[in-house]
Design a protein around this motif. Structure first.
Motif, PDB file in Angstrom:
ATOM      1  N   GLU A   1     -23.591 -60.771 -11.087  1.00  0.00           N
ATOM      2  CA  GLU A   1     -24.315 -60.699 -12.361  1.00  0.00           C
ATOM      3  C   GLU A   1     -23.359 -60.911 -13.534  1.00  0.00           C
TER       4      GLU A   1
ATOM      5  N   LEU B   1     -29.020 -64.960  -5.913  1.00  0.00           N
ATOM      6  CA  LEU B   1     -28.233 -63.810  -5.481  1.00  0.00           C
ATOM      7  C   LEU B   1     -28.690 -63.307  -4.118  1.00  0.00           C
TER       8      LEU B   1
ATOM      9  N   HIS C   1     -33.458 -59.155  -6.981  1.00  0.00           N
ATOM     10  CA  HIS C   1     -32.710 -57.902  -6.889  1.00  0.00           C
ATOM     11  C   HIS C   1     -33.156 -57.093  -5.661  1.00  0.00           C
TER      12      HIS C   1
ATOM     13  N   ASP D   1     -28.309 -56.184   1.810  1.00  0.00           N
ATOM     14  CA  ASP D   1     -27.103 -55.353   1.853  1.00  0.00           C
ATOM     15  C   ASP D   1     -27.333 -54.068   2.650  1.00  0.00           C
TER      16      ASP D   1
ATOM     17  N   ASP E   1     -31.821 -58.731  -2.534  1.00  0.00           N
ATOM     18  CA  ASP E   1     -30.375 -58.517  -2.476  1.00  0.00           C
ATOM     19  C   ASP E   1     -30.062 -57.145  -1.896  1.00  0.00           C
ATOM     20  N   ARG E   2     -30.743 -56.100  -2.391  1.00  0.00           N
ATOM     21  CA  ARG E   2     -30.502 -54.763  -1.888  1.00  0.00           C
ATOM     22  C   ARG E   2     -30.950 -54.624  -0.435  1.00  0.00           C
TER      23      ARG E   2
ATOM     24  N   ALA F   1     -26.366 -62.762  -0.665  1.00  0.00           N
ATOM     25  CA  ALA F   1     -26.312 -61.568   0.172  1.00  0.00           C
ATOM     26  C   ALA F   1     -26.747 -61.865   1.599  1.00  0.00           C
TER      27      ALA F   1
ATOM     28  N   SER G   1     -22.744 -57.344  -5.981  1.00  0.00           N
ATOM     29  CA  SER G   1     -23.901 -57.722  -6.809  1.00  0.00           C
ATOM     30  C   SER G   1     -23.558 -57.663  -8.288  1.00  0.00           C
TER      31      SER G   1
END
Length: 214
Positions: free
Chosen positions: A67, A154, A90, A97, A93-94, A158, A63
């Motif tokens: 960025e 993003l 964001h 993951d 994305d987390r 992911a 990540s």
């Protein structure tokens, strides 16, 4: 730019998708090579990848690398939007993951252990996480083309490798039709299709049979 990565690595694919999405030029240091592995060890003692080296900087974690690419090498595709939209990107994305990629890897890596060291409890726990996140994502995707809306971000970088491999390790149920359709859209997206094709020669590494589909 130099990218230390492996074509079959999910987190490597995440960064490669971002690079391909904006047609960025870079040197691909494929970790199939023992020489490249030695270079990686000199850059990062944990020898985890991907690692990006650019302009005197050594960047770790997928990540963060993406960025950095947007900041230092912007292209036509804005993968991390600003403002409130960026917060959702964001977050997703987390989530991909931590709650798709991580439990998927638990299931897969357990198969690489000696049979006497299998972690049945840990694998069952990981499968439970996937059973819970799949329906949540299915509902979240309602009315959306991509994870955070109508733009590839993003979050989709992911999502692509995590869902690609997770469906092999712990199949997305037919009831999660929106999630399955989203996975199919990801695999048809040019930058994602490219990383999937580049990884085809390494499918024998997948310990659960490396499905020939996709």
């Amino acid at each position: 730019m130099k990218l230390y990565a492996h074509p079959f690595s999910s987190y490597s694919q995440k960064v490669l998708i971002a690079l391909y999405e904006n047609a960025l030029t870079f040197e691909y240091h494929n970790l199939e090579s023992p020489t490249v592995k030695a270079e990686l060890a000199s850059l990062w003692p944990l020898k985890r990848f991907p690692v990006l080296v650019d302009q005197g900087h050594t960047l770790l974690e997928s990540s963060t690398i993406i960025e950095y690419l947007q900041l230092q090498h912007p292209g036509p595709s804005t993968l991390v939007p600003t403002g409130e939209a960026g917060i959702e990107v964001h977050m997703l994305d987390r989530l991909f993951d931590n709650y798709v990629m991580t439990p998927m890897q638990k299931v897969v890596l357990d198969k690489l252990r000696p049979a006497t060291e299998y972690d049945g409890f840990g694998v069952a726990e990981a499968r439970t996480v996937l059973d819970k996140i799949y329906p949540w994502l299915d509902e979240r995707l309602r009315g959306r083309t991509w994870a955070a809306g109508e733009h590839f971000t993003l979050a989709d970088c992911a999502a692509a490798p995590s869902l690609f491999y997770a469906d092999w390790a712990h199949e997305i149920p037919p009831a999660c039709s929106q999630l399955r359709a989203y996975r199919a859209r990801l695999l048809a997206h040019p930058s994602v299709a490219r990383v999937v094709d580049e990884a085809r020669p390494y499918r024998h590494y997948f310990p659960l049979g490396a499905p020939q589909r996709d």
